[in-house]
Design an enzyme around this catalytic site. Structure first.
Site, short mmCIF file in Angstrom:
data_model
loop_
_atom_site.label_atom_id
_atom_site.label_comp_id
_atom_site.label_asym_id
_atom_site.label_seq_id
_atom_site.Cartn_x
_atom_site.Cartn_y
_atom_site.Cartn_z
N LYS A 127 0.84 -1.19 0.00
CA LYS A 127 0.00 0.00 0.00
C LYS A 127 0.88 1.24 0.00
O LYS A 127 1.88 1.31 0.70
CB LYS A 127 -0.91 0.02 1.24
CG LYS A 127 -2.25 -0.64 0.99
CD LYS A 127 -3.26 -0.25 2.05
CE LYS A 127 -4.65 -0.72 1.66
NZ LYS A 127 -5.69 -0.28 2.62
N GLU B 226 -18.76 -8.74 10.60
CA GLU B 226 -19.80 -8.06 11.36
C GLU B 226 -20.73 -9.04 12.07
O GLU B 226 -21.16 -8.79 13.21
CB GLU B 226 -20.59 -7.13 10.45
CG GLU B 226 -19.80 -5.98 9.87
CD GLU B 226 -19.08 -6.32 8.57
OE1 GLU B 226 -18.44 -5.42 7.99
OE2 GLU B 226 -19.15 -7.49 8.14
N ARG C 74 -25.24 -5.79 7.82
CA ARG C 74 -24.74 -7.13 7.51
C ARG C 74 -24.96 -8.11 8.67
O ARG C 74 -24.80 -9.31 8.48
CB ARG C 74 -23.24 -7.04 7.19
CG ARG C 74 -22.92 -6.19 5.99
CD ARG C 74 -21.44 -6.20 5.66
NE ARG C 74 -21.27 -6.40 4.23
CZ ARG C 74 -20.19 -6.90 3.66
NH1 ARG C 74 -19.17 -7.29 4.41
NH2 ARG C 74 -20.12 -7.04 2.36
#
Length: 633
Positions: free
Chosen positions: A281, A367, A395
């Site tokens: 990244k 979640e 979710r």
């Protein structure tokens, strides 16, 4: 001097016309364009700098858009957008009327699937692959998923299903950058980390790269040879191959000379393929490489100096209010534990993690697990606080109902990013939590109107012995000073903020200040209801008796929302009073600056005033403060 120019690439067809040796220069130009573009508009940076070469290689090898690419989450798709005809549109990225920061089917045929939430790519690509098989189409399908997203259950559900689905062509590219938004967690991530730190890794990678550059007739020998190499490095190959995939890698995701021949060979193989690429990244921009979290989603900045602290301290955000309350309450109550599904920074839990490491739980992008994990903790007397974005709680709705509310367990939900979220757009907006929470038995739903109210209602809901949710928006409120301590308010009781005549504005949440501003010109009463559930029915009845009309205001979906709760109450009591509901309309609201979005749906102070004046115009004559003919009297 090179003749390659990013300005000449209007589609992947132009890219595929280049010679292989020209692609590295194109990558340099593309990376520089991404950096300069995002610095002017804001947006996701680190993830996009890390996928430049991978994006070029995929579009160079595959016949897009006929061969669809699905980008998991999609916050790494800026290079993809630039190479697919949207280079000039990047100047309006994430702005009102501009292009989205995520793949969007209505935006381009190259955006095969709309994404923004994690771990959906493999399921979607598999669906496309089955459709192509059933239609008799010779087509390849690519799902690009990060190592953080790969920890979610949905990704493995899709892999498991793919392994027993015959006759499909699908390549899963694991973009392994050891970084989601927060640092990734969990046993699977540790598995990858052990692989990448092994002493045989470099030799195995180079061996695999050399073998895979051979032509297809040698691939069977290469596969057997690679299989022996995998045993030396304890590779994740075993896991994915048991699921039915041919695993290849890991290879350097910034090396086009490794990426392109590998992708070409995997394309020719067809079937279920799994390519593990290692990227970094922030690649190519040292500041982002050094701090990819800081540069994950920056606002505007000068690339030559990087992100600077503002000269004047910004107003305290609701997220910061929550983070400080969480630490204070943890000091006060040893039963408190904090849970986040991979959003430590976004949910304001960095300090809590530092101070209370044994009571902090980042469960990864999971979640559903986060909510049921909290339920289990609550069963044994702990006091879990689940810090989760409103859009991500969707979710875990089944778990919220069956595992928490049905058992009336003591779990507090801190719902960040409630309402419109600005530049992230419809996929991240928390517009539906009031509607889907208030219908659940045992739930308490609180809507603080400012920063101090947020702390008060967090404490109130935490002290309530049962499931409760406190919803608050992204960013700062009106700048209300936050009082320390653990004061509470009566559960289900609102308050009058302004006493007026004729019209009573009933506000839920952070639109109350706008309602107060609108009320000045209307001489209206304003009530801060504080709670959607339980409703302050006594206050509502009093307002209905003393006013000629009620106006409900909420930054949430009108259908089934707080205004609907007020109407249901009046209907049940047989109270005949005109009610105007103001809130978010029945449509998805695109990205843009948050204030502009509120204005666009009439939820700024001027819009609220206009709507009330249009529905309940001031009477020509009044008697003792009562409305004459304008309300049908």
């Amino acid at each position: 001097m090179t003749t390659v120019s990013l300005e000449h690439i209007e589609s992947p067809a132009d890219l595929r016309s280049l010679d292989r040796h020209e692609l590295e220069e194109l990558a340099n130009q593309l990376r520089e364009f991404v950096l300069n573009s995002v610095s002017k508009t804001g947006g996701h940076l680190s993830s996009n700098l890390g996928t430049v070469e991978l994006t070029i290689a995929l579009h160079y090898v595959f016949n897009t858009p006929e061969d669809p690419i699905v980008w998991d989450v999609g916050h790494q798709s800026y290079p993809h957008k630039i190479l697919t005809g949207r280079r000039e549109a990047m100047g309006q990225l994430r702005q009102l009327g501009g292009i989205s920061g995520f793949p969007k089917r209505s935006e381009s045929p190259y955006d095969a699937f709309g994404t923004a939430h994690s771990s959906t790519s493999i399921s979607a690509a598999l669906g496309m692959a089955v459709a192509a098989r059933n239609k008799g189409l010779d087509r390849q399908h690519v799902a690009v998923i990060g190592d953080g997203a790969m920890t979610a259950g949905m990704a493995f559900e899709a892999l498991n299903n793919a392994g027993v689905t015959p006759g499909v062509n699908m390549l899963v590219v694991l973009n392994d950058n050891d970084m989601s938004i927060s640092p990734p967690v969990g046993a699977l991530n540790h598995y990858f980390a052990r692989l990448l730190s092994g002493r045989f890794y470099a030799a195995a990678k180079n061996m695999g790269r050399a073998v895979l550059q051979h032509v297809p007739p040698v691939l069977e020998l290469a596969r057997r040879f690679e299989g022996h190499a995998k045993g030396f490095v304890a590779s994740p190959a075993t896991l994915f191959e048991e699921l039915g995939f041919n695993y290849v890698g890991p290879i350097d995701g910034h090396d086009l000379d490794a990426l392109i021949p590998t992708l070409e060979n995997l394309r020719s193989l067809g079937g279920l393929q799994f390519l593990h690429v290692v990227t970094r990244k922030g690649q190519g921009y040292k500041l982002a490489e050094a701090d990819p979290v800081l540069y994950h989603g920056p606002g505007k900045f000068d690339p030559s100096v990087g992100i600077q602290k503002p000269s004047t301290p910004p107003r305290q955000t609701f997220t910061q209010v929550f983070g400080r309350w969480l630490c204070d309450m943890a000091d006060h109550d040893s039963r408190l534990v904090g849970i986040t599904p991979a959003m430590r920074e976004g949910s304001g839990m960095v300090e809590f993690h530092k101070r209370f490491p044994q009571r902090y739980f980042d469960v990864g992008i999971a979640e559903q697990h986060a909510v049921t994990f909290a339920a289990g903790l609550a069963c044994d007397g702990m006091k879990p606080v689940v810090a989760i974005y409103s859009t991500f709680l969707q979710r875990a709705y089944d778990q919220l109902i069956h595992d928490v509310a049905l058992q009336n367990l003591d779990v507090t939900f801190a719902l960040d990013r409630a309402g419109l979220v600005g530049a992230d757009g419809a996929t991240h907006a928390g517009n539906y939590d009031i509607a889907f929470l208030r219908c659940v038995p045992n739930m308490v739903v609180a809507t603080p109107s400012d920063e101090n109210e947020a702390r008060l209602l967090l404490t109130t809901c935490y002290q309530h012995e049962g499931p409760a949710a406190v919803r608050y928006p992204r960013g700062a409120g009106r700048g209300a000073p936050v009082e320390a301590g653990f004061e509470t308010v009566p559960l289900g009781k609102g308050r009058i903020l302004r006493q007026g005549r004729r019209i009573a504005i009933v506000g839920f949440g952070t639109l109350v200040p706008a309602a107060l501003e609108a009320a000045e010109n209307l001489d209206a009463t304003v009530a801060d209801m504080r709670f959607v559930k339980p409703l302050d029915t006594e206050l509502l009845d009093e307002l209905a008796r003393s006013h000629d009309a009620i106006v409900t205001v909420e930054e949430a979906a009108l259908m089934g929302g707080a205004g609907s709760a007020v109407l249901e109450h009046f209907s049940e009591r047989g109270v005949a009073v005109p009610v105007l509901q103001l809130g978010l309309p029945d449509r998805f609201i695109d990205h843009g600056e948050q204030g502009a979005l509120l204005r666009s749906v009439g939820l700024d102070a001027q819009g609220i005033e206009r709507s009330i004046a249009a529905r309940f115009p001031a009477p020509a004559t009044q008697k003792e403060g009562k409305v004459a003919s304008s309300l049908g009297e």
